[in-house]
Structure formats: C-alpha cells, structure tokens
Motif scaffolding. Structure first.
Motif, PDB file in Angstrom:
ATOM      1  N   LEU A  87       0.793  -1.200   0.025  1.00  0.00           N
ATOM      2  CA  LEU A  87      -0.087  -0.006   0.004  1.00  0.00           C
ATOM      3  C   LEU A  87       0.950   1.166  -0.074  1.00  0.00           C
ATOM      4  CD1 LEU A  87      -2.881  -0.582   2.719  1.00  0.00           C
ATOM      5  CD2 LEU A  87      -2.830  -1.068   0.276  1.00  0.00           C
ATOM      6  N   THR A  88       0.530   2.125  -0.645  1.00  0.00           N
ATOM      7  CA  THR A  88       1.616   3.503  -0.662  1.00  0.00           C
ATOM      8  C   THR A  88       0.479   4.688  -0.915  1.00  0.00           C
ATOM      9  OG1 THR A  88       3.308   4.869  -1.729  1.00  0.00           O
ATOM     10  CG2 THR A  88       1.561   3.414  -3.131  1.00  0.00           C
ATOM     11  N   LYS A  89       1.034   5.781  -0.220  1.00  0.00           N
ATOM     12  CA  LYS A  89       0.407   7.253  -0.199  1.00  0.00           C
ATOM     13  C   LYS A  89       0.517   7.782  -1.570  1.00  0.00           C
ATOM     14  CE  LYS A  89      -0.971   8.209   4.443  1.00  0.00           C
ATOM     15  NZ  LYS A  89      -0.357   7.719   5.619  1.00  0.00           N
ATOM     16  N   ASP A  90       1.914   7.441  -2.118  1.00  0.00           N
ATOM     17  CA  ASP A  90       2.391   8.159  -3.292  1.00  0.00           C
ATOM     18  C   ASP A  90       1.848   7.675  -4.372  1.00  0.00           C
ATOM     19  OD1 ASP A  90       4.202   9.353  -1.496  1.00  0.00           O
ATOM     20  OD2 ASP A  90       5.462   7.372  -1.501  1.00  0.00           O
ATOM     21  N   PRO A  91       1.715   8.567  -5.403  1.00  0.00           N
ATOM     22  CA  PRO A  91       1.195   8.158  -6.814  1.00  0.00           C
ATOM     23  C   PRO A  91       1.796   7.095  -7.124  1.00  0.00           C
ATOM     24  CG  PRO A  91       1.720  10.659  -6.733  1.00  0.00           C
ATOM     25  CD  PRO A  91       2.254   9.828  -5.754  1.00  0.00           C
ATOM     26  N   LEU A  92       1.261   5.987  -7.932  1.00  0.00           N
ATOM     27  CA  LEU A  92       1.793   4.809  -8.148  1.00  0.00           C
ATOM     28  C   LEU A  92       2.706   4.909  -9.648  1.00  0.00           C
ATOM     29  CD1 LEU A  92      -1.324   2.614  -8.002  1.00  0.00           C
ATOM     30  CD2 LEU A  92       0.373   3.021  -6.378  1.00  0.00           C
ATOM     31  N   ALA A  93       3.827   4.363  -9.601  1.00  0.00           N
ATOM     32  CA  ALA A  93       5.016   4.421 -10.666  1.00  0.00           C
ATOM     33  C   ALA A  93       4.818   3.125 -11.652  1.00  0.00           C
ATOM     34  CB  ALA A  93       6.319   4.646 -10.170  1.00  0.00           C
ATOM     35  N   LEU A  94       4.151   3.450 -12.712  1.00  0.00           N
ATOM     36  CA  LEU A  94       3.629   2.513 -13.638  1.00  0.00           C
ATOM     37  C   LEU A  94       5.040   1.962 -14.237  1.00  0.00           C
ATOM     38  CD1 LEU A  94       1.669   0.783 -15.356  1.00  0.00           C
ATOM     39  CD2 LEU A  94       1.120   2.641 -16.866  1.00  0.00           C
ATOM     40  N   ALA A  95       5.904   2.929 -14.727  1.00  0.00           N
ATOM     41  CA  ALA A  95       7.149   2.611 -15.400  1.00  0.00           C
ATOM     42  C   ALA A  95       8.000   1.647 -14.722  1.00  0.00           C
ATOM     43  CB  ALA A  95       7.822   3.991 -15.879  1.00  0.00           C
ATOM     44  N   ALA A  96       8.177   2.030 -13.502  1.00  0.00           N
ATOM     45  CA  ALA A  96       8.926   0.951 -12.628  1.00  0.00           C
ATOM     46  C   ALA A  96       8.526  -0.201 -12.428  1.00  0.00           C
ATOM     47  CB  ALA A  96       9.213   1.761 -11.376  1.00  0.00           C
ATOM     48  N   LEU A 118     -11.715  10.836  -4.727  1.00  0.00           N
ATOM     49  CA  LEU A 118     -11.859   9.575  -3.860  1.00  0.00           C
ATOM     50  C   LEU A 118     -10.754   9.717  -2.540  1.00  0.00           C
ATOM     51  CD1 LEU A 118     -11.538   6.429  -5.975  1.00  0.00           C
ATOM     52  CD2 LEU A 118     -13.706   7.685  -5.254  1.00  0.00           C
ATOM     53  N   GLU A 119     -11.130   8.827  -1.536  1.00  0.00           N
ATOM     54  CA  GLU A 119     -10.158   8.654  -0.379  1.00  0.00           C
ATOM     55  C   GLU A 119     -10.384   7.339  -0.467  1.00  0.00           C
ATOM     56  OE1 GLU A 119     -10.218  12.937   1.757  1.00  0.00           O
ATOM     57  OE2 GLU A 119     -10.409  11.137   3.032  1.00  0.00           O
ATOM     58  N   ARG A 170      -3.107   2.219  -3.801  1.00  0.00           N
ATOM     59  CA  ARG A 170      -2.714   3.568  -3.631  1.00  0.00           C
ATOM     60  C   ARG A 170      -3.860   3.593  -2.333  1.00  0.00           C
ATOM     61  NH1 ARG A 170      -2.416   8.775  -6.355  1.00  0.00           N
ATOM     62  NH2 ARG A 170      -1.968  10.238  -4.796  1.00  0.00           N
ATOM     63  N   VAL A 171      -3.365   4.356  -1.533  1.00  0.00           N
ATOM     64  CA  VAL A 171      -4.479   5.168  -0.148  1.00  0.00           C
ATOM     65  C   VAL A 171      -4.145   6.383  -0.048  1.00  0.00           C
ATOM     66  CG1 VAL A 171      -4.512   2.922   1.184  1.00  0.00           C
ATOM     67  CG2 VAL A 171      -2.459   4.485   1.534  1.00  0.00           C
ATOM     68  N   GLY A 172      -5.281   7.285   0.344  1.00  0.00           N
ATOM     69  CA  GLY A 172      -5.200   8.532   0.622  1.00  0.00           C
ATOM     70  C   GLY A 172      -5.986   9.305  -0.401  1.00  0.00           C
ATOM     71  N   ARG A 173      -5.896  10.383  -0.555  1.00  0.00           N
ATOM     72  CA  ARG A 173      -6.653  11.152  -1.582  1.00  0.00           C
ATOM     73  C   ARG A 173      -6.268  11.090  -3.121  1.00  0.00           C
ATOM     74  NH1 ARG A 173      -8.561  17.406  -1.358  1.00  0.00           N
ATOM     75  NH2 ARG A 173      -9.152  17.739  -3.553  1.00  0.00           N
ATOM     76  N   LEU A 174      -7.131  10.563  -3.670  1.00  0.00           N
ATOM     77  CA  LEU A 174      -6.860  10.382  -5.520  1.00  0.00           C
ATOM     78  C   LEU A 174      -7.887  11.410  -6.174  1.00  0.00           C
ATOM     79  CD1 LEU A 174      -6.101   7.610  -4.135  1.00  0.00           C
ATOM     80  CD2 LEU A 174      -6.190   6.676  -6.321  1.00  0.00           C
ATOM     81  N   GLU A 175      -7.247  12.011  -7.262  1.00  0.00           N
ATOM     82  CA  GLU A 175      -8.149  12.780  -8.211  1.00  0.00           C
ATOM     83  C   GLU A 175      -8.593  11.813  -9.307  1.00  0.00           C
ATOM     84  OE1 GLU A 175      -8.767  15.817  -7.076  1.00  0.00           O
ATOM     85  OE2 GLU A 175      -7.098  15.574  -5.472  1.00  0.00           O
ATOM     86  N   ILE A 176      -9.421  12.336 -10.009  1.00  0.00           N
ATOM     87  CA  ILE A 176     -10.018  11.572 -11.256  1.00  0.00           C
ATOM     88  C   ILE A 176      -8.855  11.379 -12.239  1.00  0.00           C
ATOM     89  CG2 ILE A 176     -11.571  11.760 -13.300  1.00  0.00           C
ATOM     90  CD1 ILE A 176     -13.035  11.757 -10.520  1.00  0.00           C
ATOM     91  N   GLU A 177      -8.874  10.177 -12.907  1.00  0.00           N
ATOM     92  CA  GLU A 177      -7.994   9.787 -13.700  1.00  0.00           C
ATOM     93  C   GLU A 177      -6.591   9.206 -12.995  1.00  0.00           C
ATOM     94  OE1 GLU A 177      -6.925  12.149 -17.249  1.00  0.00           O
ATOM     95  OE2 GLU A 177      -8.878  12.679 -17.571  1.00  0.00           O
ATOM     96  N   ILE A 180      -9.546  -2.620   2.611  1.00  0.00           N
ATOM     97  CA  ILE A 180      -9.515  -1.410   1.908  1.00  0.00           C
ATOM     98  C   ILE A 180     -10.898  -0.911   1.578  1.00  0.00           C
ATOM     99  CG2 ILE A 180      -8.532  -0.175  -0.084  1.00  0.00           C
ATOM    100  CD1 ILE A 180      -6.479  -2.240  -0.421  1.00  0.00           C
ATOM    101  N   TRP A 181     -10.823   0.411   2.127  1.00  0.00           N
ATOM    102  CA  TRP A 181     -12.252   0.958   1.924  1.00  0.00           C
ATOM    103  C   TRP A 181     -12.035   2.382   1.074  1.00  0.00           C
ATOM    104  CZ3 TRP A 181      -9.807  -0.560   6.368  1.00  0.00           C
ATOM    105  CH2 TRP A 181     -10.362  -1.620   6.790  1.00  0.00           C
ATOM    106  N   LYS A 182     -13.187   2.718   0.299  1.00  0.00           N
ATOM    107  CA  LYS A 182     -13.337   3.862  -0.474  1.00  0.00           C
ATOM    108  C   LYS A 182     -14.186   4.776  -0.285  1.00  0.00           C
ATOM    109  CE  LYS A 182     -14.350   3.115  -4.876  1.00  0.00           C
ATOM    110  NZ  LYS A 182     -14.372   2.410  -6.402  1.00  0.00           N
ATOM    111  N   LYS A 183     -13.909   6.042  -0.148  1.00  0.00           N
ATOM    112  CA  LYS A 183     -14.947   6.994   0.155  1.00  0.00           C
ATOM    113  C   LYS A 183     -14.963   8.042  -1.006  1.00  0.00           C
ATOM    114  CE  LYS A 183     -16.395  10.010   3.699  1.00  0.00           C
ATOM    115  NZ  LYS A 183     -16.113  10.767   5.150  1.00  0.00           N
ATOM    116  N   GLU A 184     -16.285   8.166  -1.558  1.00  0.00           N
ATOM    117  CA  GLU A 184     -16.285   9.079  -2.673  1.00  0.00           C
ATOM    118  C   GLU A 184     -16.960  10.361  -2.213  1.00  0.00           C
ATOM    119  OE1 GLU A 184     -17.404   5.988  -6.443  1.00  0.00           O
ATOM    120  OE2 GLU A 184     -18.941   6.654  -5.126  1.00  0.00           O
TER     121      GLU A 184
END
Lengths: 144, 276
Positions: free
Chosen positions: A4-13, A45-46, A79-86, A119-123
């Motif tokens: 789990l990570t709070k950071d943006p997911l690094a697809l390339a790595a 989302l969170e 990912r956890v924490g705050r996420l924006e659309i896309e 894991i829980w999702k809040k919209e």
C-alpha cells in the motif's frame, strides 16, 4: 510483492521490474479513478487501508498467483489517501511464458485484491456530499 | 395486593440465525436451554408455562401456551399468556439466556413494583429496558394487544411506551443472549472458563471509524471471544451492521469470530471491503 502506498503509483518502474528473459508476455492492469458512480458525478476519492493486514494478505495473493499460474514475476500496489480523477488506484503487473496465464493471473490478482484486502473507498461528489462505497449499512443510528 | 406471578418461557422463536432450534441447545451441564429455563422459572413463580409458536405441533412434557398469531415475535407469546390468565402477572423469560440465574429472577421479583405496567432490567450494552426477562403486570395486557394490532413486533419498542419500573442488573452479564453459533461459542467458553477482564486495543477501520467517532480505543472487556466483543461494541456505538457483514483481525491476522480473546490483544474490525 504487494504494497500500500500514499504516493502516486509508478507504472514505468513496476513495468520495468516485470521484464524477464523467460517471459513471453507481460500483462498490466491499472485501476483508475472515474468521475461517475451509479449516476452520480464523482469529484475525487479517498482510500483507506489497514496496512499490516492488507500487505500480508496482498503478498499471499501474489505468491499464490505465481505458483498457481507459473508466473515469472508478479507485483501489485494499491494507493491509499486522496486520489483525483484519472489517477491510478491499483496496478497489477505479471509476466509469464505465454499470454493466457498472464491474462488469467492478472485477472485473478485484481479480483482477489477487491475481495480479500481490508481497503475502503470514500467518494466525494460534485454536489458536496460523500459516501463510503459498498457499505450502505455502515451508517450510525440503528432504530427499530 | 399484587397479582399472582406466573412464569412464561419464550421458546417459539424461529432461531433463524442459529440455524437450529435454540431451545434444544445444551450450553452448560446436561439440560437444554428450554429445560433449564423452565426449571428456574418453576422455582420462583407459582407455575411456569412454555410459550410455543402457533404452528408448533411437537409434544412437550410441560404445559404450553400457543401463540394466537403467526410469526408475530415474542409479544405474541405474552398475549397468549394473558388470554390464559388475564388476572396474573407474567414473568417472561427468553429461552436463549444461558447466563440468567435463579438469583437474578429472585432479585427482579423482590424489587417488583405492581403499580407499574412492567418491572424490568436495563441493558448493560445500551441502558435501554430489556423486555425478555421482565414482569408484566395485568395492566400491560391491553396496551400489548393494541400494539400487536398496530403491527408492532419489537418488544423493546413496546416496552418504551408503557409505565416501567427499571432496575440495574445484579449480575452484569445475566442477560447476554445467544442468536448465532458465534454467540453460543462465546457463552460456552465464558461458562466453562469463567469470565476474566481483558484490556483490548480495538481498531475501527474505514467507515466504522466515523460511526465510532474514533480510529482506535483501549477497552476493558469480559468477553471471551471476538464475537462477544463485537456485540458489546455494536450495542455501545449503535452500529447498524451485524456480525455477518464484518471481518475481524486479531494481532494482524484474520480470525473467525469464535477466536478466543487474550489480554492485550489488538482487534481490528473490518466493514465490507471496497478496494480496487
């Protein structure tokens, strides 16, 4: 193999790590934040997770997939924490000698992640309201 | 001058969540909950009746009172009892109370107030009046029939609308009941090993955190299993979710609800998952 990570997911790595001389197929699944849910406009989302249990159970899922499908490599991150659309909420990357096992294993891992990880999702909606997804009974105030 | 007191053991429930007739279960010793309940009631009242469902055709050794309405819950049992003897007061006892002892009923009777419609204990979980270990005076009969005619099935709701003499429980866990196999495991372990006080760290995860108003809490509990702890927390925080919807991890491993609790355990409560 699972984090789990709070950071943006690094697809390339994650994709880079799946490269394997024995593999003839790499399959990547990326779950992204959409701007709608059941007819409502979603702003962001969170995600919240219970990290110790989610990471332990997540590793079991990935290890199980490697054995079951004979994978050369498998890894997933949520990912956890705050996420924006896309933004990406979850990424699963697998490599295998052939595409059939790679597709099946990728599907298996994402399905198990959804069912088994705490894991829980809040919209948060454009009308200013918010709600936990899949937990309509969670609200307080039970009355007969 | 108070009315004579009869006993009524409620055994007409469907036991849906238990999956097997609760009255037939043996929790401790060798008596079924039905036989144990009748035995206790006979010792403290002038006579004890077994309350059974309208469609129950099984033979019983004890005298029975059959519900007049089908599927109307515990209040229908009391209604039938008042029809049998409207001039008596009825000490109603649910059959699924394995911790309830004769001395608790003696305490209830000793502190009875016949000027009220009911004499009852309050719940250790939420402080509300408990309807199923309760003395109903003859004056409760008319409001009872009116409530049932108005489709009121919830005994707690009925109790909230009559004149009550409320008492605190002389033994804290006397009215802990058994609705599911998990509750039965809790009762059996508590009765065989005895209850001990444990300090537990509880984590309220995801949506439960908002409902509980806190992410974690250190609490003292007498519960023997995770199921017993959940029941305490559910009532204290008015969670609307039942045990079936929640998963539990103890010391960071998923466990079944029947898992025993130990002092200093860390218990994480997980509402339905929504990852991915």
């Amino acid at each position: 193999m699972f984090h789990l990570t709070k950071d943006p997911l690094a697809l390339a790595a994650l994709r880079q790590a799946a490269s394997h001389s024995h593999a003839g197929a790499v399959v990547v699944f990326e779950g992204t934040v959409r701007n709608h849910h059941e007819g409502r406009e979603v702003l962001r989302l969170e995600y919240e997770g219970h990290a110790p249990v989610a990471e332990k159970e997540g590793r079991r899922i990935v290890e199980d997939a490697v054995k079951r499908f004979g994978l050369d490599h498998a890894q997933a991150m949520h990912r956890v924490g705050r996420l924006e659309i896309e933004e990406s909420a979850v990424i699963v990357v697998v490599s295998a000698p052939h595409r059939a096992e790679a597709f099946d294993a990728c599907r298996f891992i994402i399905d198990e992640i959804k069912h088994r990880l705490p894991i829980w999702k809040k919209e948060f909606y454009t009308d200013g309201t918010s709600a936990w997804v899949g937990c309509e009974g969670c609200r307080q105030g039970h009355q007969h | 001058m108070s009315a004579p007191l009869h006993g009524l053991l409620l055994a007409g429930g469907k036991s849906r969540r238990m999956g097997t007739d609760k009255a037939e279960l043996v929790v401790e010793g060798n008596l079924s909950l039905r036989d144990r309940g009748l035995q206790i009631l006979r010792r403290v009242t002038t006579s004890a009746q077994l309350s059974i469902a309208a469609d129950d055709t099984r033979p019983y050794e004890s005298t029975t009172v059959r519900d007049l309405r089908e599927d109307a819950g515990p209040l229908a049992g009391l209604e039938a009892a008042f029809q049998l003897d409207p001039n008596a007061a009825w000490l109603v006892m649910a059959c699924d109370l394995p911790f309830l002892t004769e001395s608790v009923l003696e305490d209830l009777i000793a502190r009875r107030d016949p000027a009220c419609d009911v004499t009852c204990f309050t719940s250790r979980f939420d402080g509300k009046p408990e309807p199923l270990c309760t003395i109903y005076e003859p004056s409760a009969a008319a409001p009872l029939t009116a409530a049932l005619d108005n489709e009121i099935r919830c005994a707690r709701k009925f109790l909230s609308a009559v004149r009550r003499h409320e008492l605190s429980l002389p033994e804290e866990t006397a009215l802990d009941n058994c609705n599911r196999p998990e509750d039965l495991a809790e009762a059996r372990l508590s009765l065989s090993e005895g209850r001990t006080t444990k300090t537990i760290t509880v984590e309220f995860c995801g949506p439960l955190q908002e409902a509980a108003g806190t992410a974690s809490a250190e609490i003292e509990t007498q519960s023997s299993t995770a199921a017993g702890l959940w029941e305490e927390l559910r009532m204290a925080h008015h969670f609307s979710l039942e045990l079936e919807a929640i998963r539990v991890a103890i010391n960071e491993e998923f466990q079944p609800w029947t898992h025993p609790l130990a002092h200093r355990d860390r218990v994480a409560l997980f509402p339905p998952f929504a990852g991915g």
